[in-house]
Write a protein that holds these residues in place. Structure first.
Motif, PDB file in Angstrom:
ATOM      1  N   ASP A  19       0.833  -1.203   0.000  1.00 21.28           N
ATOM      2  CA  ASP A  19       0.000   0.000   0.000  1.00 21.28           C
ATOM      3  C   ASP A  19       0.868   1.254   0.000  1.00 21.28           C
ATOM      4  N   LYS A  20       1.936   1.245   0.785  1.00 29.09           N
ATOM      5  CA  LYS A  20       2.839   2.394   0.840  1.00 29.09           C
ATOM      6  C   LYS A  20       3.550   2.577  -0.499  1.00 29.09           C
ATOM      7  N   LEU A  21       3.982   1.485  -1.108  1.00 34.16           N
ATOM      8  CA  LEU A  21       4.628   1.575  -2.418  1.00 34.16           C
ATOM      9  C   LEU A  21       3.684   2.131  -3.478  1.00 34.16           C
ATOM     10  N   LYS A  22       2.441   1.704  -3.449  1.00 40.58           N
ATOM     11  CA  LYS A  22       1.451   2.205  -4.404  1.00 40.58           C
ATOM     12  C   LYS A  22       1.225   3.702  -4.202  1.00 40.58           C
ATOM     13  N   GLU A  23       1.138   4.119  -2.946  1.00 44.48           N
ATOM     14  CA  GLU A  23       0.933   5.531  -2.639  1.00 44.48           C
ATOM     15  C   GLU A  23       2.149   6.360  -3.072  1.00 44.48           C
ATOM     16  N   ASP A  24       3.352   5.868  -2.766  1.00 50.09           N
ATOM     17  CA  ASP A  24       4.578   6.560  -3.171  1.00 50.09           C
ATOM     18  C   ASP A  24       4.689   6.637  -4.691  1.00 50.09           C
ATOM     19  N   LYS A  26       2.200   6.660  -6.825  1.00 49.83           N
ATOM     20  CA  LYS A  26       1.214   7.631  -7.283  1.00 49.83           C
ATOM     21  C   LYS A  26       1.744   9.053  -7.080  1.00 49.83           C
ATOM     22  N   ASP A  27       2.356   9.319  -5.925  1.00 43.56           N
ATOM     23  CA  ASP A  27       2.921  10.641  -5.649  1.00 43.56           C
ATOM     24  C   ASP A  27       4.039  10.977  -6.630  1.00 43.56           C
ATOM     25  N   LEU A  28       4.895  10.012  -6.889  1.00 39.82           N
ATOM     26  CA  LEU A  28       6.008  10.230  -7.805  1.00 39.82           C
ATOM     27  C   LEU A  28       5.510  10.500  -9.225  1.00 39.82           C
ATOM     28  N   LYS A  31       4.300  14.027  -9.376  1.00 37.19           N
ATOM     29  CA  LYS A  31       5.414  14.980  -9.422  1.00 37.19           C
ATOM     30  C   LYS A  31       6.042  15.016 -10.809  1.00 37.19           C
ATOM     31  N   ILE A  32       6.189  13.859 -11.422  1.00 37.91           N
ATOM     32  CA  ILE A  32       6.766  13.791 -12.773  1.00 37.91           C
ATOM     33  C   ILE A  32       5.868  14.528 -13.754  1.00 37.91           C
ATOM     34  N   GLU A  33       4.572  14.306 -13.672  1.00 40.57           N
ATOM     35  CA  GLU A  33       3.629  14.984 -14.566  1.00 40.57           C
ATOM     36  C   GLU A  33       3.661  16.489 -14.350  1.00 40.57           C
TER      37      GLU A  33
END
Length: 69
Positions: A19-24, A26-28, A31-33
């Motif tokens: 879950d944390k990896l999925k959230e990270d 999504k955040d990354l 940021k890239i977009e």
């Protein structure tokens, strides 16, 4: 009994990690977009326009050199 508790704990840890990896992720991706949008140049940019390159080739936009004393 102890073995089943450790397996359940490991499964919970794995689920939390995923879950944390999925959230990270999504955040990354967000940021890239955002950075891609920030760096977009307008379509009518003079960058790489051969006509503009020819018009400024005489150096009229160059700044005079300054002495570094």
């Amino acid at each position: 009994m102890s073995e089943s508790n450790s397996i359940e704990r490991a499964e919970d840890d794995l689920a939390k990690s995923l879950d944390k990896l999925k959230e990270d992720s999504k955040d990354l991706k967000a940021k890239i977009e955002q950075e891609k949008r920030r760096l977009d140049l307008p379509v009518d940019s003079k960058l790489g326009n051969p006509e503009w390159e020819r018009s400024v080739s005489d150096g009229h936009l160059d700044l005079p050199e300054e002495d570094e004393n």
